[in-house]
Write an enzyme that holds these catalytic residues in place. Structure first.
Site, PDB file in Angstrom:
ATOM      1  N   SER B  46      39.972  31.898  47.039  1.00  0.00           N
ATOM      2  CA  SER B  46      39.864  32.594  45.760  1.00  0.00           C
ATOM      3  C   SER B  46      41.274  33.023  45.384  1.00  0.00           C
ATOM      4  O   SER B  46      41.930  33.738  46.157  1.00  0.00           O
ATOM      5  CB  SER B  46      38.946  33.800  45.912  1.00  0.00           C
ATOM      6  N   GLU B  47      41.746  32.595  44.215  1.00  0.00           N
ATOM      7  CA  GLU B  47      43.176  32.756  43.927  1.00  0.00           C
ATOM      8  C   GLU B  47      43.611  34.208  43.721  1.00  0.00           C
ATOM      9  O   GLU B  47      44.796  34.481  43.661  1.00  0.00           O
ATOM     10  CB  GLU B  47      43.612  31.878  42.750  1.00  0.00           C
ATOM     11  N   ASN B  48      42.656  35.147  43.634  1.00  0.00           N
ATOM     12  CA  ASN B  48      43.051  36.551  43.582  1.00  0.00           C
ATOM     13  C   ASN B  48      43.364  37.110  44.979  1.00  0.00           C
ATOM     14  O   ASN B  48      43.657  38.300  45.098  1.00  0.00           O
ATOM     15  CB  ASN B  48      41.962  37.399  42.908  1.00  0.00           C
TER      16      ASN B  48
END
Lengths: 233, 218
Positions: B46-48
Site C-alpha cells: 500500500s503506497e501510503n
C-alpha cells in the site's frame, strides 16, 4: 540545551504569517496535525501555499482552511473527497499544482537530505513534464524535479521526547517524517510527549535535529474516511 | 456472457506468482486480493506505507492510524512492515514491486495509459499512478471495455491526458484478456459466450487475434 517544548498549538504556530509556504504531514486524514490546523484556522492568516499529499475533506483537515479561503495555492497529489476544493479550483479562486505522489515525497526527502533536485521517471510524456528539464540515464528519460523550500513544516507524530525525537504509529507515518525534514522551522504535535531518554534510540524514526518545536496535542478526533469492516467469523 | 467485476478480478488473480510483491490500485484491482489462488503467497503493498495488507478489521477494531491507499481501514498480517512515503515510492521506482494492477479510463494499443484527469470535469489528481506506471516492470490494467456511453476504452491513441507512456503489458476487461504487442492489442482469451467479432466491434485500437486464442476460465 535549547528548549523545544512549547505549550500548545497556538504558541507553536504564533509566528506563521500570511503568505507563508507550509508543508503538512498526513495521508488523507491519517496522521494529520489536527491541533495545528485548528490553530491556523483560528489565527485567520491567509495567502498560504500548502504542500500536502491531500487537502482534507470539506469539514476536516486542510478542508477547514479552504473553507476560510486561507489557501492561495495547494500542491498535492490527490484532492478527491473535497467538494469545496473542487469548486475553488474550477472557479479559478485556488491555484493548484497536482504532482505525482512519489515526486512529492522525494522532493521533500531531497530537501531534508540537502540535495537540490531529483530525477524521476514519473510524469515523463505527460502534462506534468511541461517546461521541465529532462535527462536520459541508461536509455530511460527522467524529469528533474526541485527539492521543496518550505518556510514551516507542521506534522503529527505518535510519540516524541523533549529533544524532538519522534516515533510514528502504523500508516500515520506516511509523509510526516519527510515534511518534517524539509522545513526551515518544523513544528510537531504528538499524542504523548516524554522526557528525553525515555525512547530507546534504536526505536526513533526521526531524530530531533529536524524538529524545532514540539507539544502534546489534545482532543484528537482521528477521523476515519472509509470505515471498512469484515464480519465476525 | 461478459464478466462482472469480481470475475475480472478473479481472472487477474491467475497472473499472481508465489512470492510476488504486488500493488493493487483502487476499484476492480482491490478485489483481486479476494481471489489469490491457493498455494500462492503474495505481499500486498500500500503506497501510503505498508507491506502486507490484511483483511478489513472486525467491527470495533478499526484503527484510524491503519489505512490503505484508498483510505479504507485495514489490518496487518504476520510479516507486515511500515515505512514512510519516500521509501514506499523508492521500492516502486527501483523495481522491487513485481506487479502493479490498476484501473484506467483509456489504454492505447502501444501501452499508453490515461487514468487521472478529465479536463474540466474531474480534477482529483494522479496520486501514485504516474510513479507506478513509470517504474513498474509489469503492469496489468483492469477495466471495463467500454465507457458509460458505450465507446471503446481500448484505443489507437488516448484522448484524455496521459498518465504514462508505453507501460501497460496486459489488459483484462469483461470481454477478454489482451497483451500489448508491437502489433497492438493481442486477444489471448475471450469471456465465455462473447464472440471474437463482438470484441472486434468494441475495440478501436489495432487488434490481432492470438493463434491459440481460447475461452477464459474463471
Amino acid at each position: 540545551m535549547i528548549n523545544k517544548v512549547v505549550k500548545d498549538a497556538q504558541t507553536a504556530i504564533a509566528d506563521i504569517h500570511s503568505g507563508a509556504v507550509i508543508g503538512l504531514g498526513g495521508f488523507g486524514l491519517c496522521g494529520i496535525p489536527e491541533n495545528c490546523i485548528n490553530a491556523l484556522v483560528s489565527k485567520g492568516i491567509n495567502n498560504l501555499t500548502c504542500i500536502s499529499n491531500n487537502a482534507g475533506v470539506d469539514d476536516f483537515g486542510i478542508g477547514l482552511m479552504l473553507q476560510q479561503k486561507q489557501v492561495k495555492k495547494m500542491i498535492a497529489s490527490y484532492v478527491g473527497e473535497n467538494a469545496e476544493f473542487e469548486r475553488q479550483l474550477l472557479s479559478g479562486e485556488l491555484e493548484v499544482d497536482l504532482i505525482p505522489q512519489g515526486t512529492l515525497a522525494t522532493r521533500l526527502l531531497a530537501a531534508g537530505y540537502g540535495m537540490p533536485a531529483i530525477f524521476t521517471p514519473a510524469g515523463v510524456g505527460t502534462e506534468v513534464a511541461v517546461g521541465k528539464e529532462t535527462r536520459m540515464f541508461n536509455n530511460k528519460e527522467y524529469l528533474m524535479e526541485y527539492a521543496f523550500d518550505l518556510d514551516f513544516s507542521i506534522i503529527k507524530a505518535w510519540k516524541g521526547d523533549t529533544q524532538g525525537n519522534l516515533v510514528f504509529r502504523k500508516t500515520s507515518r506516511n509523509f510526516n517524517p519527510l515534511v518534517a525534514m524539509a522545513g526551515k522551522i518544523t513544528i510537531v504535535e504528538v499524542e504523548e510527549l516524554v522526557e528525553a531518554g525515555q525512547i530507546d534510540p534504536d526505536h526513533i524514526h526521526l531524530p530531533g535535529i529536524y524538529v524545532h518545536r514540539i507539544f502534546q496535542g489534545t482532543d484528537y478526533e482521528k477521523r476515519i474516511e472509509q470505515r471498512t469492516v469484515s464480519k465476525k467469523q | 456472457m461478459a464478466l462482472d467485476k469480481n470475475q475480472i478480478a478473479k481472472r487477474i488473480a491467475q497472473e499472481l506468482q508465489d512470492g510476488f510483491y504486488v500493488n493493487l490500485g483502487i476499484g476492480i484491482p482491490t478485489l483481486v486480493a479476494n481471489y489469490i489462488p491457493e498455494g500462492i503467497n503474495v505481499v500486498l503493498q500500500s503506497e501510503n506505507g505498508l507491506l502486507g495488507i490484511g483483511p478489513f478489521p472486525i467491527e470495533g477494531d478499526e484503527d484510524a492510524d491503519l489505512i490503505n491507499a484508498g483510505k479504507q481501514t485495514i489490518t496487518t498480517v504476520a510479516g507486515s512492515s511500515f515505512f514512510d512515503s519516500a521509501m514506499s515510492f523508492g521500492m516502486i521506482r527501483s523495481g522491487k514491486v513485481n506487479l502493479t494492477i490498476l484501473g484506467a479510463m483509456e489504454v492505447a494499443d502501444n501501452g499508453d495509459i490515461a487514468n487521472w484527469k478529465i479536463p474540466g470535469k474531474m480534477v482529483k489528481g494522479m496520486g501514485g499512478a504516474m510513479d507506478l506506471v513509470a517504474s513498474a516492470k509489469n503492469i496489468i490494467v483492469a477495466m471495463q471495455h467500454v465507457n458509460k456511453a458505450g465507446e471503446s476504452k481500448l484505443l489507437a491513441k488516448c484522448s484524455l491526458p496521459i498518465t504514462g507512456l508505453k507501460c501497460v503489458k496486459k489488459v483484462v476487461t469483461e470481454l477478454g484478456v489482451f497483451d500489448i504487442t508491437p502489433d497492438g492489442f493481442r486477444l489471448l482469451e475471450y469471456a465465455p459466450g462473447v464472440t471474437i467479432d463482438y470484441i472486434k466491434e468494441k475495440t478501436l485500437g489495432r487488434l490481432v487475434i492470438a493463434e491459440d486464442v481460447k475461452e477464459m476460465v474463471v
